[in-house]
Design a protein around this motif. Structure first.
Motif: not given
Ligand SMILES: [Mg+2]
Length: 252
Positions: A102-109, A140-143
């Motif tokens: 998983r992507v960790l909390a608040n990372v996407l934001e 994980y959709g962050l690239a």
């Protein structure tokens, strides 16, 4: 909360990947075990603790049977490590979907917030080999937050050989300064989850925001005297405010 280093408002954020941006639920270890057994060695897979180690350091640990420090290593070991790392990285895209990471909390934001700000840039500074970093961040959709120029899939610095972690941090800082020669070390911030991240950043002269989001506690991280230790990445507004602040050292 204790701040120990003078800190100018941040303009470049250098993100560690594993345990900081995301968790792969040990998918990486499956890839290492597969690569290790495919290397033809029938020894039992050693109990490596990969947190904060670079991919080439993990390979050297597997090859030598101890976790270093490796210092100056032979060209022969460098070549063997490269073969093992390549085997690992080639297996990673297939094993990542086998585990529920998983992507960790608040990372996407936080990444989206930096992306919107003209004065801020995110960089990857990671012990992952580049192909491994690409596989993890794409899965994980962050690239896209680290999109770079054609031919360079991610903006940042990666493990390229058996070397101390601070060499990777220094390459990331150099890359950031090529983009903006006015950038000062005190305007950079490494975000990481292990003592290795803190020590690597310190030797490169860059402050660290240490996050107790994986296997290390606040106390364990704080013992290495990062610029700041938090239990987790703050929510976007608080994180943005933290990046904008100017800090003078205070006493614990
Ligand atoms: Mg990490």
């Amino acid at each position: 909360m204790t701040t120990r280093m003078e800190k100018a408002p941040t303009r470049a954020v250098f993100w560690d990947i594993d345990g900081t941006l995301l968790l792969t639920a040990r998918a990486g270890m499956i890839a290492w075990e597969d690569a290790y057994s495919a290397s033809g060695d029938d020894r039992v897979f050693p109990p490596v603790r990969p947190d904060g180690m670079t991919d080439h350091q993990i390979a050297a640990w597997l090859l030598l049977g101890h976790p270093g420090p490796f210092g100056e290593v032979s060209e022969s070991l460098q070549q063997q490590a490269e073969v093992l790392v390549s085997g690992y990285a080639s297996r990673l895209p297939q094993v990542l979907p086998q585990r529920q990471g998983r992507v960790l909390a608040n990372v996407l934001e936080a990444l989206a917030c930096i992306d919107r700000e003209a004065t801020l840039t995110s960089w990857v500074v990671t012990g992952n080999v580049e192909a491994g970093a690409v596989a993890k961040l794409q899965h994980y959709g962050l690239a896209h937050f680290f999109a770079s120029v054609p031919g360079q899939p991610l903006r940042g610095a990666f493990s390229t050989r058996v070397e101390p972690r601070h060499a990777i941090v220094a390459r990331a800082a150099d890359a950031a300064r090529r983009l903006d020669p006015s950038l000062q070390l005190s305007e950079m911030l490494v975000v990481g989850d292990t003592p290795h991240d803190i020590e690597g950043a310190r030797l490169a002269g860059i402050p660290t925001l240490a996050l107790a989001t994986n296997t290390h506690t606040v106390e364990e991280l704080d013992a290495h005297q990062p610029w700041l230790t938090l239990t987790a990445l703050p929510e976007a507004d608080a994180f943005r405010a933290l990046l904008a602040q100017r800090f003078q050292p205070t006493t614990a």
